[in-house]
Design an enzyme around this catalytic site. Structure first.
Site, short mmCIF file in Angstrom:
data_model
loop_
_atom_site.label_atom_id
_atom_site.label_comp_id
_atom_site.label_asym_id
_atom_site.label_seq_id
_atom_site.Cartn_x
_atom_site.Cartn_y
_atom_site.Cartn_z
N GLY A 18 0.79 -1.23 0.00
CA GLY A 18 0.00 0.00 0.00
C GLY A 18 0.81 1.28 0.00
O GLY A 18 0.34 2.33 0.45
N ASN A 20 1.60 3.00 -2.63
CA ASN A 20 0.93 3.95 -3.53
C ASN A 20 -0.30 4.55 -2.86
O ASN A 20 -0.59 5.74 -3.01
CB ASN A 20 0.55 3.28 -4.85
N ARG A 71 -15.66 -15.88 -9.38
CA ARG A 71 -15.12 -14.54 -9.64
C ARG A 71 -16.22 -13.54 -9.96
O ARG A 71 -16.19 -12.39 -9.50
CB ARG A 71 -14.12 -14.63 -10.81
N MET A 96 -4.28 -7.35 -6.98
CA MET A 96 -3.77 -8.50 -7.73
C MET A 96 -4.88 -9.42 -8.24
O MET A 96 -4.73 -10.63 -8.29
CB MET A 96 -2.77 -9.28 -6.87
N LEU A 99 -10.35 -7.74 -12.75
CA LEU A 99 -11.78 -7.46 -12.59
C LEU A 99 -12.51 -7.83 -13.88
O LEU A 99 -11.97 -7.64 -14.98
CB LEU A 99 -11.99 -5.98 -12.28
N HIS A 115 1.06 0.44 -13.44
CA HIS A 115 1.78 -0.82 -13.71
C HIS A 115 3.27 -0.51 -13.76
O HIS A 115 3.68 0.45 -14.40
CB HIS A 115 1.31 -1.41 -15.05
N GLU A 180 6.52 6.12 -8.84
CA GLU A 180 5.07 5.88 -8.82
C GLU A 180 4.39 6.81 -7.83
O GLU A 180 3.29 7.30 -8.07
CB GLU A 180 4.78 4.42 -8.44
C1 GRF Z 1 3.32 -1.22 -7.54
O1 GRF Z 1 4.58 -1.55 -8.04
C2 GRF Z 1 2.36 -0.97 -8.67
O2 GRF Z 1 2.96 -0.47 -9.80
C3 GRF Z 1 1.83 -2.36 -8.94
O3 GRF Z 1 1.75 -2.97 -7.69
C4 GRF Z 1 2.68 -2.38 -6.81
C5 GRF Z 1 1.93 -1.93 -5.60
O4 GRF Z 1 2.81 -1.48 -4.59
N1 GRF Z 1 0.59 -2.30 -9.66
P1 GRF Z 1 2.23 -0.84 -3.26
O5 GRF Z 1 1.33 -1.89 -2.61
O6 GRF Z 1 1.48 0.38 -3.63
O7 GRF Z 1 3.43 -0.56 -2.42
#
Ligand code: GRF
Length: 227
Positions: A18, A20, A71, A96, A99, A115, A180
């Site tokens: 988490g 991001n 799903r 992960m 959808l 991504h 990111e």
């Molecule tokens: C990140 O590298 C993002 O690009 C990918 O999953 C990862 C998530 O990282 N989709 P975090 O859980 O936000 O640390």
């Protein structure tokens, strides 16, 4: 803010650490997001994202996939929760699960993903390993609109770094993630400000179609953004 989603909240979907999400929480706290994170949703009970959300006073929900027969049923429950909270923008941050097309279609132009590769290169799992194996000299992360096909939606913004001779998947993951945390809040803000949208399968910023994603490079961050 402008646009139909102006007064609607953000949901962040995350399965992992988490970081991001944290960048988005921090941006919101600085008033730099122009919107509110109403809901954080995870398929994993042990997701750091849930801990971070609760610490920030955000409603955090664990939706265990095992509680639904398949799903499609899981995705319907997820969509119902988003509707219940009046969510205007869905932000995938390391969620992960793929959808189903119905959920994605319901949020067309209102669902973002990040991504860790320079899309369209290295879609799917293990992008850092793939970049190294391919001998790439440049790597990074891409924010894009979500479409049913995995990691294939219109790109908005990329963060780029040069791959160094000593890099390995772990170092790339760490260095890319730093970027990111800059580009994702920026793209979310643009969307919430009504500056970013998706029309005819193309991302647009301030009404201008983005023929290619905007690019932030390591040396140019934090402010320089060039087409
Ligand atoms: C990140 O590298 C993002 O690009 C990918 O999953 C990862 C998530 O990282 N989709 P975090 O859980 O936000 O640390």
């Amino acid at each position: 803010m402008s646009g139909p989603a102006a007064n609607r909240g953000i949901a962040v979907l995350a399965s992992g650490e988490g970081t991001n999400l944290q960048a988005l929480i921090d941006a919101a706290a600085r008033d730099a997001l122009h919107g509110r994170i109403e809901l954080v949703l995870s398929d994993r009970a042990d997701a750091g994202a849930l801990v971070r959300a609760r610490a920030a006073g955000i409603h955090a929900v664990h939706l265990p996939p095992g509680d639904w027969p398949d799903r499609a049923a899981y995705d319907r429950a997820l969509a119902a929760l988003l509707a219940e909270h009046g969510i205007g923008l869905v932000v995938l941050a390391g969620f992960m699960r793929i959808l189903d097309a119905e959920v994605v279609g319901g949020f067309a132009g209102r669902m973002l993903n990040i991504h860790p590769s320079l899309l369209p290169r290295h879609r799917g799992l293990h992008p850092h390993r793939k970049a190294l194996a391919a001998g790439d000299r440049v790597h990074g992360a891409t924010v894009h609109f979500v479409v049913p096909e995995l990691d294939a939606g219109p790109s908005i913004l990329q963060y780029r770094i040069a791959i160094q001779p000593w890099d390995n998947p772990a170092s790339l993951s760490r260095r890319v993630r730093e970027g990111e945390h800059f580009i994702y809040p920026l793209a979310v803000r643009w969307w919430l400000q009504g500056r970013l949208d998706c029309r005819d399968g193309q991302a647009r910023l301030d009404g201008q179609p983005l023929a290619a994603p905007l690019v932030v490079t390591r040396d140019m961050a934090p402010v320089a953004v060039c087409a």
